[in-house]
Design an enzyme around this catalytic site. Sequence first.
Site, PDB file in Angstrom:
ATOM      1  N   ASN A  14       0.860  -1.140  -0.158  1.00 25.66           N
ATOM      2  CA  ASN A  14      -0.071  -0.131   0.173  1.00 25.66           C
ATOM      3  C   ASN A  14       0.753   1.305   0.118  1.00 25.66           C
ATOM      4  OD1 ASN A  14      -1.713   1.980   0.420  1.00 25.66           O
ATOM      5  ND2 ASN A  14      -2.431   1.479   2.345  1.00 25.66           N
ATOM      6  N   LYS A  16       0.236   4.398  -0.691  1.00 22.73           N
ATOM      7  CA  LYS A  16      -0.556   5.593  -0.246  1.00 22.73           C
ATOM      8  C   LYS A  16      -0.093   6.685  -0.961  1.00 22.73           C
ATOM      9  CE  LYS A  16      -0.113   3.568   4.289  1.00 22.73           C
ATOM     10  NZ  LYS A  16      -0.285   3.963   5.847  1.00 22.73           N
ATOM     11  N   HIS A 106      -9.745   1.851   4.451  1.00 23.99           N
ATOM     12  CA  HIS A 106      -8.568   1.926   5.432  1.00 23.99           C
ATOM     13  C   HIS A 106      -8.640   2.830   6.446  1.00 23.99           C
ATOM     14  CE1 HIS A 106      -4.185   2.905   6.084  1.00 23.99           C
ATOM     15  NE2 HIS A 106      -3.954   1.986   5.428  1.00 23.99           N
ATOM     16  N   GLU A 108      -6.878   5.234   7.359  1.00 19.69           N
ATOM     17  CA  GLU A 108      -6.746   6.556   6.804  1.00 19.69           C
ATOM     18  C   GLU A 108      -7.780   7.117   6.337  1.00 19.69           C
ATOM     19  OE1 GLU A 108      -2.926   5.945   5.117  1.00 19.69           O
ATOM     20  OE2 GLU A 108      -2.140   5.715   6.961  1.00 19.69           O
ATOM     21  N   GLU A 178      -5.660  -4.050  10.593  1.00 23.53           N
ATOM     22  CA  GLU A 178      -4.805  -3.235  10.788  1.00 23.53           C
ATOM     23  C   GLU A 178      -5.307  -2.483  11.956  1.00 23.53           C
ATOM     24  OE1 GLU A 178      -2.603  -2.394   6.707  1.00 23.53           O
ATOM     25  OE2 GLU A 178      -4.094  -1.016   7.086  1.00 23.53           O
ATOM     26  N   GLY A 184       2.199   2.892  10.702  1.00 21.50           N
ATOM     27  CA  GLY A 184       3.122   4.006  10.393  1.00 21.50           C
ATOM     28  C   GLY A 184       3.910   4.338  11.428  1.00 21.50           C
ATOM     29  N   SER A 224       3.190  -1.452  10.300  1.00 20.71           N
ATOM     30  CA  SER A 224       4.655  -1.610  10.589  1.00 20.71           C
ATOM     31  C   SER A 224       5.216  -3.070  10.210  1.00 20.71           C
ATOM     32  CB  SER A 224       4.672  -1.110  11.978  1.00 20.71           C
ATOM     33  OG  SER A 224       4.577   0.132  12.303  1.00 20.71           O
TER      34      SER A 224
HETATM   35  P1  PGA Z   1       2.646   0.600   7.616  1.00 23.24           P
HETATM   36  O1  PGA Z   1       1.285   1.035   6.887  1.00 23.24           O
HETATM   37  O2  PGA Z   1       3.275  -0.708   7.059  1.00 23.24           O
HETATM   38  O3  PGA Z   1       3.423   1.977   7.371  1.00 23.24           O
HETATM   39  O4  PGA Z   1       2.435   0.559   9.155  1.00 23.24           O
HETATM   40  C1  PGA Z   1       0.464  -0.106   6.821  1.00 23.24           C
HETATM   41  C2  PGA Z   1      -0.852   0.089   6.035  1.00 23.24           C
HETATM   42  O5  PGA Z   1      -1.237   1.478   6.537  1.00 23.24           O
HETATM   43  O6  PGA Z   1      -1.597  -0.441   5.227  1.00 23.24           O
END
Ligand code: PGA
Length: 265
Positions: A14, A16, A106, A108, A178, A184, A224
């Site tokens: 992903n 982003k 997601h 976000e 998630e 992140g 992460s």
């Molecule tokens: P990350 O993001 O691996 O940077 O924690 C995962 C995601 O948001 O799908």
Amino acid sequence: METQRKRTPIVAANWKMNKTCAETVSFISKLLYELEDARGNLEVMIFPPFTALRSATTYLESEKKLNIRPFIGAQNMHWEDSGAFTGEISPLMLKELGIRHVILGHSERRNIFGETPEVILKKVEAAIRHEMTPIICAGESLEQRKKGETESVLKSQLYDVLTLLKSHEYLNFVIAYEPVWAIGTGVAAKPDEANDACRFIRALIGSLFSPEVALKTRILYGGSVDPSNFRDFLLEPDIDGGLIGSASLSPEKFLEMIRIALNYE
Ligand code: PGA
């Protein structure tokens, strides 16, 4: 419930709001070069920003067939096919590019852009209508985890979505667990705790669909994930792969995680 793995693992990137068209093509060309001789039971998915989808699919079409060939997917979509929705992208537009996979719900999108459960439900309905594979995300915040609400949050985020899928007898979906606090942050969930959440989701699928469907459904962990911890997640019985953000931006790290998924057992 029996959770023995007979499911094809997924390694999903992903990206982003990262990577231009040129960077996307350069990443994919490195990936294909390195994967030329790779063999195994694995699905690789890459979710670039909308602007790079065409470059990604065109580049892939021009390359010779590989055993492990990434699917290119979208990070989001609108639920209508067309209309007065400034700035939005429709399922029809994605399908024209050969896109069949889409991330929906997601955190976000939920937290920064205010996507409500109703909106996510409409998007899942659009994915069903267009026979796309939604990767449906769910996860609790740190506060909710501390209050012991993880399972009730997962149920509230997934119950209606799963009921909708069930009403269409639509089995072509993937769930991504998630936890918001792990996204992140560099602080991943503990693999056994992530597995508990994934097992709970699988049991929910089992109760709404059937134990057979629960056994077949892929459930990913995201938050992460990187080459140092990915294997530990894959070894958990209810985790079928990763939805990977930051660490997927590096072709070297993404390749390493693909190799881990090809050889983790
Ligand atoms: P990350 O993001 O691996 O940077 O924690 C995962 C995601 O948001 O799908």
